[in-house]
Motif scaffolding. Structure first.
Motif: not given
Length: 298
Positions: A134-137, A142-146, A263-273, A275-279
């Motif tokens: 999840a952290v790798t994702r 964020v490398h593409a979209h900080p 908690t970190v895993q959940t937060a990482a997945l939340a941010i990734t999702k 960003l993908a949904a642009d929300r």
């Protein structure tokens, strides 16, 4: 042909009892798992690259613990379009949002699982590896979209010990663990009023049992799980002689690292999702990110 139509053809070819609908129901269709139901049978296409020997050990473990884990219909995985396929009886899902969510029941099942004698060749539990993925994702996203929320999440991740980041072996003694415990992994089998059983063996293995308590612990710490539910869960686990935490006294020395990792895993997945949904992050997602920001720096 993608895996979904191939899996549909596969489950239909197995035959359907009289009165069974001829159209399978898609229960999940993700890159890491596709699951179909036809009548009382469920078939699952596991993630690409799943190790067949390790999956077999996990299936054998489920078959050997029918009072805890939903047993597979067979302990032999089939191959379909370079994916491993397993077959299961259908179990009625438990609604995690019901006010009467069975936290005590799942805690008792966890204690029984952790006290079970594991298969001698069972692989490591995959919880830390899933958190690391999840952290790798997140880093790739964020490398593409900080995103400003990524910084506290990545700082919290760096402060965790190496084993919780899947960079070192888990400390022992290694016990039988589920690896991805949440209420979505609980079903009633074989009928809606049947006994509760744990499902999903993909992350099952040997490791730190506190990891299986970490998601509800993290939710409680973030204010997302009511204190009464957390107390019901923890008390039931202790009363069933679960080995992950002391029978009395403060459980947090055992739970702290796994809860922070989840908690970190959940937060990482939340941010990734997000960003993908642009929300923007929703209220719950922001609460998990805020919890990461409150974690110690090392």
């Amino acid at each position: 042909m993608t895996i979904l139509p191939a899996l549909t053809a596969h489950i239909r070819a197995a035959g359907t009892p009289a009165g069974t609908p001829t159209a399978p129901i898609t229960l999940a269709d993700r890159p890491d798992a596709t699951v179909l139901r036809l009548g009382d049978t469920v078939v699952k296409a596991h993630a690409p690259g799943t190790d067949p020997a390790r999956l077999t050990r996990r299936l054998e473990t489920a078959a050997a613990l029918p009072g805890v884990l939903l047993p597979p219909l067979t302990t032999t995985a089939e191959e379909l379009h370079d994916r491993l396929i397993t077959s299961w009886p259908y179990g009625t899902p438990v609604d995690p949002d019901t006010p009467a969510a069975p936290w005590a029941a799942v805690a008792t099942l966890l204690a029984l699982l952790h006290r079970s004698t594991p298969h001698p060749a069972l692989p490591p539990m995959r919880g830390p590896a899933k958190a690391a993925r999840a952290v790798t994702r997140l880093r790739a996203a964020v490398h593409a979209h900080p995103h400003p929320a990524a910084r506290p999440v990545l700082h919290a991740w760096a402060a965790l010990p190496a084993w919780a980041r899947a960079e070192a072996p888990m400390p022992g003694p290694a016990l039988l663990c589920h690896g991805d415990l949440h209420l979505g992994q609980l079903v009633r089998h074989p009928a809606p009023d049947g006994p509760l059983r744990l499902i999903d063996v993909d992350d099952l293995g040997l490791g730190v049992p506190a990891w299986d308590l970490a998601r509800p612990a993290a939710w409680y710490a973030c204010g997302l799980l009511p204190p009464d539910d957390w107390t019901r869960f923890l008390t039931a686990y202790q009363e069933a002689n679960g080995p992950a935490v002391p029978a009395t006294g403060d459980p947090w020395p055992a739970l702290d690292v796994p809860a922070r990792a989840l908690t970190v895993q959940t937060a990482a997945l939340a941010i990734t999702k997000a960003l993908a949904a642009d929300r923007p992050l929703d209220e719950i997602e922001q609460a998990v990110v805020d919890a990461c920001a409150r974690m110690p720096a090392g």
